[in-house]
Design an enzyme around this catalytic site. Structure first.
Site, mmCIF file in Angstrom:
data_model
loop_
_atom_site.group_PDB
_atom_site.id
_atom_site.type_symbol
_atom_site.label_atom_id
_atom_site.label_comp_id
_atom_site.label_asym_id
_atom_site.label_seq_id
_atom_site.Cartn_x
_atom_site.Cartn_y
_atom_site.Cartn_z
ATOM 1 N N ASP A 37 4.734 -10.113 2.296
ATOM 2 C CA ASP A 37 3.726 -9.087 2.541
ATOM 3 C C ASP A 37 3.845 -8.703 4.005
ATOM 4 O OD1 ASP A 37 1.470 -7.569 3.030
ATOM 5 O OD2 ASP A 37 0.036 -9.184 2.684
ATOM 6 N N LYS A 100 4.377 -0.669 11.128
ATOM 7 C CA LYS A 100 4.392 -0.208 9.737
ATOM 8 C C LYS A 100 3.868 1.230 9.596
ATOM 9 C CE LYS A 100 2.692 -1.773 5.224
ATOM 10 N NZ LYS A 100 1.897 -2.835 4.589
ATOM 11 N N GLU A 203 1.420 -2.713 -3.148
ATOM 12 C CA GLU A 203 0.416 -3.708 -2.755
ATOM 13 C C GLU A 203 -0.731 -3.836 -3.763
ATOM 14 O OE1 GLU A 203 -0.359 -2.437 1.239
ATOM 15 O OE2 GLU A 203 1.578 -3.188 1.937
ATOM 16 N N ASP A 225 -8.828 -1.912 -0.979
ATOM 17 C CA ASP A 225 -8.191 -2.655 0.099
ATOM 18 C C ASP A 225 -8.761 -2.147 1.423
ATOM 19 O OD1 ASP A 225 -6.573 -3.782 2.017
ATOM 20 O OD2 ASP A 225 -4.692 -3.348 0.994
#
Ligand SMILES: *[C@@H]1O[C@H](CO)[C@@H](O)[C@H](O)[C@H]1NC(C)=O
Ligand SMILES: *[C@@H]1O[C@H](CO)[C@@H](O)[C@H](O)[C@H]1NC(C)=O
Ligand SMILES: *[C@@H]1O[C@H](CO)[C@@H](O)[C@H](O)[C@H]1NC(C)=O
Ligand SMILES: *[C@@H]1O[C@H](CO)[C@@H](O)[C@H](O)[C@H]1NC(C)=O
Ligand SMILES: CC(=O)N[C@H]1CO[C@H](CO)[C@@H](O)[C@@H]1O
Length: 444
Positions: A37, A100, A203, A225
């Protein structure tokens, strides 16, 4: 002929038996495929132990299950994770985080300029792609995928140290909204770390798998999330054992740091009222920020928390007094009790913003909220009690929260790694139907 058939039958049976007995009595195989992850703020690595059927999230040397997604460049080394963060305070220009947000993305020049302004390190435009300019012995630029690769390498080493075998293969998760290019560059980051990526998984799908929903009798799963800086809501639909992402929405500017910011504003205002001057010194703000961050975390478990913050409160922008000049004013101490109720009042408007993308994905998926079978909460900020009640009241049912929200994604990726890496007996390896035409709706 029938003799031959029965012989073939016996051989097959014997093979199955041998395999079965082998699985029962031989030491369980060491996992060879790891699950990664690579998060915006934290990263984790996990493996699936076929013997026990359990996921192990692998700890670093100090027993920590996540490492910060930061990489520092010094004259002699490239440091990743906690070591990079330890350096960040002293050398913020050479510590890259949030890579990211840039990986595999093509930017308009103005957008990239706006983005760069938010960071203490230098982001440069290389024909539409972001690169980070760092200075060690000399100045050089590194790509977001290079930064990612140092984090992945660190996690690969953690896994090798724990498992005692070399690791060359992995499954990795990416945000559902990542396009093909962003996925490719994430894979490239892994390749730079010496890892072959066997599968890229979304994810939210990973989070649903952490709860075993790939095996459960469910049709519609909603994944919320909420991390440090972003909110992502996905509606998953299970078809024949495979997840399809039906709709996505989110808010790129909502997360834990905004809730901390409200506490910081409150504490700053308290100090101004009490001492007649608002803290503006960098070190005062830094200390306040650390204290309110800790207080926020404690308020998840406690009804109130007492804070004590020593402040210097210089109003001469921190310059040392000249030789023989007036001595610096004596430091003061800000003391306050912060209740959970106050924290909720300060943030209620932000918390309410969580519902907008939820309503959007339901509308886009043509689904009534009563038809959502399971709600999965991911990301540290979903620990906040008010956020949990807000969501459960909206749906009239409890969300799935038994897995640590910071580790739900890595847990699911590790399960997928176990499925992909398993050779016995026959494995259904696909768990997700790619959906190339989906766009994410953003609320900012
Ligand atoms: C930087 O300089 C130091 C000493 O001058 C040297 O030992 C080191 O190898 C150099 N590092 C790089 C990355 O060039
Ligand atoms: C810059 O990008 C464009 C398209 O994105 C491409 O056509 C061009 O060749 C690139 N130029 C360089 C110098 O890489
Ligand atoms: C991504 O990688 C695949 C396989 O290497 C390639 O076929 C595809 O063109 C790439 N797509 C983009 C957008 O870079
Ligand atoms: C938060 O809780 C931890 C342990 O529960 C404690 O050590 C710490 O002092 C608390 N922090 C604050 C600001 O109350
Ligand atoms: C509230 C809750 O825990 N709901 C579900 C979470 O997911 C499992 C499936 O693994 C369900 O059985 C729970 O009821």
């Amino acid at each position: 002929m029938s003799g031959e058939m029965s012989m073939i039958g016996s051989v097959i049976l014997a093979l199955f038996l041998a395999g079965y007995l082998g699985q029962q009595y031989l030491p369980p195989p060491v996992p060879k495929v790891i699950g990664l992850d690579l998060g915006t703020t934290f990263c984790s690595v996990g493996v699936f132990h076929a013997g026990s059927g359990e996921v192990e999230v692998i700890a670093d040397e100090e027993g920590r299950l996540s490492i910060p997604s930061a990489v520092s460049f010094t004259a002699t080394a490239v440091l990743a994770g906690h070591e990079a963060v330890d350096l960040a305070d002293g050398d913020p220009q050479n510590t890259v985080y949030d890579a990211k947000r840039f990986i595999g993305k093509v930017f308009e020049p103005e957008v990239l300029e706006q983005e760069s302004a938010r960071y203490p390190f230098k982001v440069i435009n290389n024909n539409g792609s972001a690169e980070f300019l760092v200075f060690s012995n000399r100045s050089f630029s590194v790509s977001p995928e290079f930064v990612g690769s140092r984090l992945l390498l660190k996690m690969r080493k953690m896994a090798e140290r724990r498992l005692g075998v070399p690791i060359h293969r992995a499954v990795i998760s990416v945000p559902a909204e990542f396009d093909e290019r962003q996925r490719n560059y994430t894979v490239r980051a892994a390749e730079l770390a010496g890892l072959e990526i066997l599968r890229v998984i979304n994810e939210p799908t990973a989070a649903a798998m952490a709860y075993g929903l790939h095996k459960a009798d469910v049709l519609n799963v909603l994944v919320v999330d909420l991390g440090g800086g972003t909110l992502d809501v996905s509606l998953l639909n299970k078809q024949g054992g495979m997840f399809l992402t039906r709709a996505m929405a989110g808010n790129n500017k909502l997360g834990g740091q905004d809730f901390s910011q409200r506490l910081l504003q409150y504490a700053t205002e308290r100090a101004r009222q009490e001492f007649g001057i608002a803290p503006t010194l960098k070190e005062d703000i830094h200390r306040l920020r650390q204290v309110v961050e800790a207080a926020k975390l404690n308020l998840t478990l406690q009804a109130s928390v007492a804070i004590k913050v020593p402040l210097r409160l210089h109003d001469d922008d921190g310059a040392e007094p000249p030789e023989g000049g007036a001595p610096a004013p004596a430091p003061v101490q800000l003391e306050a009790v912060i209740t959970r109720e106050l924290f909720e009042q300060l943030n209620e408007d932000l918390f309410q913003k969580i519902l907008a993308p939820i309503e959007t994905v339901l509308a886009e998926g043509h689904l009534d909220k009563r038809d959502v079978d399971e709600i999965v909460l991911v990301g540290g900020s979903t620990r906040i009690p008010r956020i949990r009640t807000l969501i459960s009241e909206y749906f009239g049912k409890e969300p799935n929260t038994s897995v640590d929200p910071d580790l739900a994604v890595v847990t699911g990726v590790a399960i997928q790694a176990g499925i992909v890496g398993g050779s016995w007996p026959l494995q259904v390896s696909a768990i997700e139907i790619p959906n190339r035409h989906l766009r994410k709706t953003n609320f900012n």
